[in-house]
Enzyme design. Sequence first.
Site, PDB file in Angstrom:
ATOM      1  N   HIS A 171     -17.097  25.688  23.916  1.00 24.50           N
ATOM      2  CA  HIS A 171     -16.691  25.879  22.520  1.00 24.50           C
ATOM      3  C   HIS A 171     -16.175  27.303  22.367  1.00 24.50           C
ATOM      4  CE1 HIS A 171     -16.781  25.146  18.132  1.00 24.50           C
ATOM      5  NE2 HIS A 171     -17.005  26.461  18.082  1.00 24.50           N
ATOM      6  N   CYS A 172     -14.913  27.422  21.961  1.00 32.40           N
ATOM      7  CA  CYS A 172     -14.272  28.728  21.867  1.00 32.40           C
ATOM      8  C   CYS A 172     -14.149  29.131  20.393  1.00 32.40           C
ATOM      9  CB  CYS A 172     -12.894  28.692  22.513  1.00 32.40           C
ATOM     10  SG  CYS A 172     -12.058  30.303  22.501  1.00 32.40           S
ATOM     11  N   PRO A 173     -14.874  30.150  19.943  1.00 28.55           N
ATOM     12  CA  PRO A 173     -14.736  30.569  18.545  1.00 28.55           C
ATOM     13  C   PRO A 173     -13.394  31.233  18.248  1.00 28.55           C
ATOM     14  CG  PRO A 173     -16.193  32.062  19.736  1.00 28.55           C
ATOM     15  CD  PRO A 173     -15.883  30.950  20.665  1.00 28.55           C
ATOM     16  N   GLY A 176     -11.354  28.441  17.248  1.00 28.67           N
ATOM     17  CA  GLY A 176     -11.974  27.666  16.175  1.00 28.67           C
ATOM     18  C   GLY A 176     -12.133  26.198  16.474  1.00 28.67           C
TER      19      GLY A 176
END
Length: 458
Positions: A171-173, A176
């Site tokens: 999961h890449c912030p 997003g």
Amino acid sequence: MVGSETSYTPIKMPKRKWEVHPGRNKFYCDGRIVMARSTSVFYFTVGLIIVTMGLFFGFDCPYLAVNLTWAIPVIAGLLFFFVMAALLRTSFSDPGVIPRATPDEAADIERQIEVPNPNNPTYRPPPRVKEVTINGQVVKLKYCFTCKIFRPPRASHCSICDNCVERFDHHCPWVGNCVGKRNYRYFYLFILSLAFLCVFVFACVITHLILRTNELGSFLEAMKATPASIIEIFVCFFSIWSILALAGFHTYLTATSLTTNEDIKGSWSSKRGENNYNPYSYGSICNNCCAVLCGPTHVSLMDRRGFVQPEIVIPDSTPSSSQQSPQNYGSTTITEPREEDELKHDKVNSKTNVTLVTTAESNNVEAVDQSNPASTPATLIANDVTPVSQTSVVFPTVNHLPLVEGEEKGRNNVVHPLSPPPPGAQPPVRPVMKTSISQESDSLAEDSAMGLVKLSTV
């Protein structure tokens, strides 16, 4: 003249599936755009890229295009467009979310994996794991207690988005969204192109400052002439190292056909044994890179814009005891209980209903064949029958009574019990019965039975 107002009842449209999605996601444009619920870091990423490139196009590109070559702004524009396209495609697309099991599917899976509990207090149920063989390698499929499914190979549950994602990478912030099977290609292209853009801008800004220093004779004067270049150098210097490292790491993962999740866990590391190898590799670096960059686009499993099928509720066909019988102006109607099949065929009744009508003037008993109401009713005289009251006894229901007209002039006309009284006439008053309802029903049943016996003897 006032026109009549017409009221319209609005039709409630069924909801789409993205509106009832159980995961922690945001949807835009009627479900066409899917993102994580936390998008603040994504907006920071977009703003940082746009502001940095805006300063570069406004302060550095005009000088470099005149003093060096016009190809610098063209190359920078193409790289900037490619970076933004890859970023938005990664952020707005479905990463490969696996739909959760329906209640029926979950119950079926529970029945399949249910293990009888022995009478042992120390008994522990076995783990919910299935084993499949892929290219000669045994792969375990774990059960997801949130989605109620056995996750496919390489899938994992994202704790931030609360979804199971196919070929889950991480999961890449910064983008997003989760990175998975359907958007990993665009994520890799975004990281790779951003690394090239960052190096290109950093080199062009350094070149601009060197040329300004040679022209003005001092580096301080060059900084005063182009203060925006200092901001660009600061942003690129602290970003380029992490971006280059990230691009190199994902290039290694692409060449070996691995995911970030598998590499961190060491799922296919040789340290686990000599026979442990990656069953998803295509055999060579070139084939692995082509599978990621040139492979087919996978179809989304979410069906975000599909309509939710409403649940069909079957109403109870048992008649309620609280339903009141219709008013029949003094006539007493006794309805025998009927089965459900008889209720369904209430309108088409093949049985012959016999209506017994008694009057106070005579002891005549009229039998009317309900199956043929057009025929002339037969009149039978039974002197032994004593009328109970001025009532009409109907078997089995009042809804089948036709209009029965008296043949004698002196006899009162007997009409349908549900028909209203003539104009100007008062409805007949029901006589007060001193006996209870159960006693009256028993008396009426005995009188009707005697009448039927007379009919059979004649």
